[in-house]
Design a protein around this motif. Sequence first.
Motif, PDB file in Angstrom:
ATOM      1  N   VAL A  11       0.854  -1.189   0.000  1.00  0.00           N
ATOM      2  CA  VAL A  11       0.000   0.000   0.000  1.00  0.00           C
ATOM      3  C   VAL A  11       0.889   1.237   0.000  1.00  0.00           C
ATOM      4  O   VAL A  11       1.989   1.230   0.540  1.00  0.00           O
ATOM      5  CB  VAL A  11      -0.965   0.052   1.210  1.00  0.00           C
ATOM      6  N   SER A  12       0.383   2.297  -0.597  1.00  0.00           N
ATOM      7  CA  SER A  12       1.145   3.549  -0.664  1.00  0.00           C
ATOM      8  C   SER A  12       0.838   4.471   0.503  1.00  0.00           C
ATOM      9  O   SER A  12       1.662   5.287   0.882  1.00  0.00           O
ATOM     10  CB  SER A  12       0.829   4.293  -1.964  1.00  0.00           C
ATOM     11  N   LEU A  13      -0.354   4.348   1.056  1.00  0.00           N
ATOM     12  CA  LEU A  13      -0.773   5.251   2.129  1.00  0.00           C
ATOM     13  C   LEU A  13      -0.147   4.833   3.457  1.00  0.00           C
ATOM     14  O   LEU A  13       0.021   3.640   3.719  1.00  0.00           O
ATOM     15  CB  LEU A  13      -2.299   5.246   2.244  1.00  0.00           C
ATOM     16  N   PRO A  14       0.172   5.786   4.312  1.00  0.00           N
ATOM     17  CA  PRO A  14       0.783   5.456   5.606  1.00  0.00           C
ATOM     18  C   PRO A  14      -0.237   4.835   6.562  1.00  0.00           C
ATOM     19  O   PRO A  14      -1.249   5.463   6.909  1.00  0.00           O
ATOM     20  CB  PRO A  14       1.289   6.797   6.126  1.00  0.00           C
ATOM     21  N   LEU A  15       0.029   3.614   6.975  1.00  0.00           N
ATOM     22  CA  LEU A  15      -0.892   2.889   7.845  1.00  0.00           C
ATOM     23  C   LEU A  15      -1.082   3.587   9.188  1.00  0.00           C
ATOM     24  O   LEU A  15      -2.176   3.555   9.761  1.00  0.00           O
ATOM     25  CB  LEU A  15      -0.409   1.453   8.054  1.00  0.00           C
ATOM     26  N   SER A  16      -0.044   4.227   9.686  1.00  0.00           N
ATOM     27  CA  SER A  16      -0.169   4.912  10.984  1.00  0.00           C
ATOM     28  C   SER A  16      -1.192   6.043  10.911  1.00  0.00           C
ATOM     29  O   SER A  16      -1.970   6.243  11.847  1.00  0.00           O
ATOM     30  CB  SER A  16       1.188   5.455  11.437  1.00  0.00           C
TER      31      SER A  16
END
Length: 133
Positions: A11-16
């Motif tokens: 995934v490209s989006l930051p999981l945090s």
Amino acid sequence: MAARPSEPRLVSLPLSRIRVIMKSSPEVSSINQDALFLTAKATELFVQYLASYSYKHGRGKEKNALTYTDLSHTAEECETFQFLADILPKKILASKYLKMLEKEKRDGEVGEDDDEGEEEEDEDKALGDSVGS
């Protein structure tokens, strides 16, 4: 599970950041890693679909660029994306916006005057009823 530098990210989006957004809901107490990953992936795919649809159906192809106008037009015209219309409104000039506000204010004042007249009539009826009793 840390990703190795040679492996591509799933995934490209930051999981945090997504975790923070999900936890901002009072109904959410804990977040499963699978749910977090799936939410991130679904969001990423949604944004890609919105961008590609807007690009294909907008004027961006002419300029070889995706513009805010393309996105707002998609939100307004495509039924699938109409829930984004408030988030992606069409841009208008400040002068047009001020004129709209003035018109709403004038229309609102006329409506408020009518309401006050009805309230006075209701009060007169109530007084007349109590006096006549």
